[in-house]
Scaffold this motif. Structure first.
Motif, PDB file in Angstrom:
ATOM      1  N   PHE A 181      70.745  32.270  15.867  1.00  0.00           N
ATOM      2  CA  PHE A 181      69.826  31.621  16.661  1.00  0.00           C
ATOM      3  C   PHE A 181      69.552  30.317  16.243  1.00  0.00           C
ATOM      4  O   PHE A 181      69.605  29.266  16.789  1.00  0.00           O
ATOM      5  N   LEU A 182      69.675  29.960  14.713  1.00  0.00           N
ATOM      6  CA  LEU A 182      69.508  28.788  14.240  1.00  0.00           C
ATOM      7  C   LEU A 182      70.564  27.864  14.595  1.00  0.00           C
ATOM      8  O   LEU A 182      70.706  26.819  15.108  1.00  0.00           O
ATOM      9  N   VAL A 183      72.123  28.418  14.375  1.00  0.00           N
ATOM     10  CA  VAL A 183      73.219  27.428  14.713  1.00  0.00           C
ATOM     11  C   VAL A 183      73.418  27.412  16.165  1.00  0.00           C
ATOM     12  O   VAL A 183      73.979  26.341  16.544  1.00  0.00           O
ATOM     13  N   THR A 184      72.971  28.163  16.915  1.00  0.00           N
ATOM     14  CA  THR A 184      73.018  28.063  18.473  1.00  0.00           C
ATOM     15  C   THR A 184      72.175  26.487  18.830  1.00  0.00           C
ATOM     16  O   THR A 184      72.478  25.908  19.727  1.00  0.00           O
ATOM     17  N   LYS A 185      71.059  26.617  18.270  1.00  0.00           N
ATOM     18  CA  LYS A 185      70.102  25.516  18.704  1.00  0.00           C
ATOM     19  C   LYS A 185      70.465  24.294  17.878  1.00  0.00           C
ATOM     20  O   LYS A 185      70.255  23.106  18.318  1.00  0.00           O
ATOM     21  N   PHE A 186      70.867  24.258  16.770  1.00  0.00           N
ATOM     22  CA  PHE A 186      71.200  23.386  15.882  1.00  0.00           C
ATOM     23  C   PHE A 186      72.684  23.494  15.283  1.00  0.00           C
ATOM     24  O   PHE A 186      72.973  24.033  14.270  1.00  0.00           O
ATOM     25  N   PRO A 187      73.789  23.239  16.376  1.00  0.00           N
ATOM     26  CA  PRO A 187      75.141  23.398  15.849  1.00  0.00           C
ATOM     27  C   PRO A 187      75.793  22.331  15.171  1.00  0.00           C
ATOM     28  O   PRO A 187      75.190  21.340  14.762  1.00  0.00           O
ATOM     29  N   ARG A 188      76.950  22.674  14.512  1.00  0.00           N
ATOM     30  CA  ARG A 188      77.581  21.811  13.661  1.00  0.00           C
ATOM     31  C   ARG A 188      77.851  20.483  14.430  1.00  0.00           C
ATOM     32  O   ARG A 188      78.142  20.396  15.622  1.00  0.00           O
ATOM     33  N   VAL A 189      77.562  19.228  13.712  1.00  0.00           N
ATOM     34  CA  VAL A 189      77.774  17.957  14.474  1.00  0.00           C
ATOM     35  C   VAL A 189      78.763  16.954  13.405  1.00  0.00           C
ATOM     36  O   VAL A 189      78.478  17.313  12.359  1.00  0.00           O
ATOM     37  N   GLY A 190      79.759  16.268  14.030  1.00  0.00           N
ATOM     38  CA  GLY A 190      80.574  15.658  13.087  1.00  0.00           C
ATOM     39  C   GLY A 190      81.655  16.215  12.652  1.00  0.00           C
ATOM     40  O   GLY A 190      81.904  17.410  12.803  1.00  0.00           O
ATOM     41  N   LYS A 191      82.516  15.445  11.930  1.00  0.00           N
ATOM     42  CA  LYS A 191      83.768  15.911  11.221  1.00  0.00           C
ATOM     43  C   LYS A 191      83.793  15.319   9.857  1.00  0.00           C
ATOM     44  O   LYS A 191      83.352  14.305   9.514  1.00  0.00           O
ATOM     45  N   GLY A 192      84.610  16.177   9.085  1.00  0.00           N
ATOM     46  CA  GLY A 192      84.978  15.695   7.909  1.00  0.00           C
ATOM     47  C   GLY A 192      83.716  15.540   6.884  1.00  0.00           C
ATOM     48  O   GLY A 192      82.641  16.109   6.994  1.00  0.00           O
TER      49      GLY A 192
ATOM     50  N   GLU B 200      75.532  20.637   9.394  1.00  0.00           N
ATOM     51  CA  GLU B 200      75.514  21.767   9.760  1.00  0.00           C
ATOM     52  C   GLU B 200      74.032  22.117   9.735  1.00  0.00           C
ATOM     53  O   GLU B 200      73.284  22.784   8.848  1.00  0.00           O
ATOM     54  N   ARG B 201      73.267  21.584  10.532  1.00  0.00           N
ATOM     55  CA  ARG B 201      71.569  21.533  10.506  1.00  0.00           C
ATOM     56  C   ARG B 201      71.213  23.224  10.634  1.00  0.00           C
ATOM     57  O   ARG B 201      70.400  23.538   9.736  1.00  0.00           O
ATOM     58  N   GLY B 202      71.740  24.136  11.285  1.00  0.00           N
ATOM     59  CA  GLY B 202      71.535  25.027  11.634  1.00  0.00           C
ATOM     60  C   GLY B 202      71.741  26.017  10.355  1.00  0.00           C
ATOM     61  O   GLY B 202      70.736  26.793   9.923  1.00  0.00           O
TER      62      GLY B 202
END
Length: 439
Positions: A191-202, A207-209
């Motif tokens: 549920f956390l990574v669904t609301k706060f997914p991975r952003v950016g690269k390298g 990875e806020r979630g």
């Protein structure tokens, strides 16, 4: 006003009033004063508790409660809990805590130029009554981001029930109706990574979630254990396990409590982490323990986390005394378990909305959704027990008097409206007090 609603059989002020409350009057009327804004009158769940409370208010054991006993008991409860109202009611005993000056002064002396600013009003309650504030003395952004993911699953509404249905299906992938700690941790992460997914690269990737999941991980086992204790365990071993019983899992009837507890313990842990390591939040200096010097430097920064135990600390002497109470074994440090236990016990003792839920594991029917404690795996009731209405909005000095059947009368509100304006700690309030004092 509350006394008069009960005296004479609940008809308000009339010819039947004799300025005393007998037990039968109290038993008929105690529900009608639950929203008068005083801790002593809140959270009475059944007639047994009501009768026991009457005995406590009846200080001399005479079988009747007089107005003086009534007011003294209510006042003492507010003072003991160090509510905003309690601090003001205790101002007569504690120089500098209420009227406006730093030291108690002789009558007739010139008042100080500015009155002591009262603490900010409590934050708005969430769906189950937890009031976590923002700002220097409130919770971190991490906490609010974390809590926002699970708040919708706690609401006692059709939409909340629908979201819990979806959430439990996600947490129970094998469909056996029982969730292990590992399964619930996976649910939290998902549920956390669904609301706060991975952003950016390298190197720029965030990875806020994932980060929130790791930050609040100490809370999950506490929420799991408390929720798993709610429903009755029949003691039978679960098929396919070595020796696990149903009390080693969270079932559907306990799932709302798990979501509630995750948020509650996250708030406790957020406050703990603000102090641990010198108040920098969660960083490399944290050692999962609070020493006295850390507490003395940081206690003001957790006053608005929504827990009675952390509110109303007026000076360093009180702070040091409180540290000794939290440090249950006298070891000179406070561990997270001692911290959570102390805060929980204070909420339970005061019978706050959060305290009633935290005590649900001990009190059948007070939390998870059913009216009586039931065997695990039993079909949940069609509708969860409706929580009490949220407290009324506070006035300028923190008193929360509600309306309706369990609130105050129109007479009270008309009376109070005349003097409310003179109580405000504002330039306008000060000007009105000047005029009022001259009058």
């Amino acid at each position: 006003d509350a006394f008069s609603k009960i005296d004479g059989g609940g008809a308000g002020r009339d010819a039947n009033d004799d300025k005393r409350i007998e037990l039968y009057e109290w038993m008929e009327g105690y529900k009608g004063v639950a929203r008068h804004g005083f801790l002593a009158l809140e959270g009475i769940e059944n007639k047994k508790q009501a009768e026991e409370l009457f005995g406590k208010i009846d200080d001399n054991g005479g079988g009747i409660v007089l107005l003086d006993e009534w007011c003294t008991f209510i006042k003492n409860a507010e003072v003991a809990a160090q509510t905003q109202v309690g601090v003001l009611l205790n101002a007569e005993e504690s120089p500098g805590s209420g009227g406006g000056g730093g030291t108690k002064k002789a009558k007739g002396a010139k008042p100080p130029p500015k009155e002591k600013k009262p603490p900010p009003p409590p934050a708005e309650p969430n769906s189950f009554g937890l009031r976590v504030g923002k700002g220097k003395s409130g919770a971190t952004k991490d906490y609010f981001d974390f809590a926002s993911v699970f708040e919708p699953l706690c609401a006692d509404t059709p939409e909340g029930e629908r979201q819990r249905e979806e959430g439990f299906l996600s947490a129970d992938p094998n469909g056996n109706g029982l969730c292990s700690l590992a399964e619930l941790e996976t649910f939290v992460l998902k549920f956390l990574v669904t609301k706060f997914p991975r952003v950016g690269k390298g190197k720029e990737m965030t990875e806020r979630g994932q980060d929130l999941f790791k930050a609040f991980r100490p809370c999950y086992i506490r929420a799991f254990k408390d929720a798993a204790d709610y429903a009755t365990d029949d003691g039978e071993k679960i098929a396919g396990t070595k020796n696990a019983t149903q009390n080693d899992f969270v079932d559907k009837s306990e799932f709302r409590l798990f979501c509630v507890y995750v948020i509650v313990y996250a708030a406790m842990f957020d406050a703990f982490s603000k102090i641990d390591g010198g108040g920098a939040g969660r960083d490399a200096n944290d050692d999962k323990r609070i020493e006295l010097y850390e507490w003395m430097e940081g206690y003001k920064g957790v006053a608005r986390h929504g827990f009675l135990a952390l509110e109303g600390i007026e000076n360093k002497k009180q702070a040091e005394e409180l540290f000794g109470k939290i440090d249950d074994n006298g070891g000179g440090i406070v561990l997270l378990d001692e911290w959570c236990t102390f805060i929980k016990n204070a909420e339970v003792a005061a019978q706050t909305q959060v305290g009633v839920l935290l005590n649900a594991e001990e009190s059948p029917g007070s939390g998870g959704g059913g009216g009586t404690k039931k065997a695990k795996g039993a079909k949940p009731p069609p509708k969860e027990k409706k929580p009490p209405p949220p407290p009324a909005e506070p006035n300028s000095f923190g008193l929360r008097v509600g309306k309706g059947k369990s609130g105050a009368t129109k007479d009270y509100f008309d009376f109070a409206s005349v003097f409310e304006a003179l109580c405000a700690d504002t330039p306008e309030g000060e000007a009105l007090r000047e005029e009022g004092f001259l009058s």
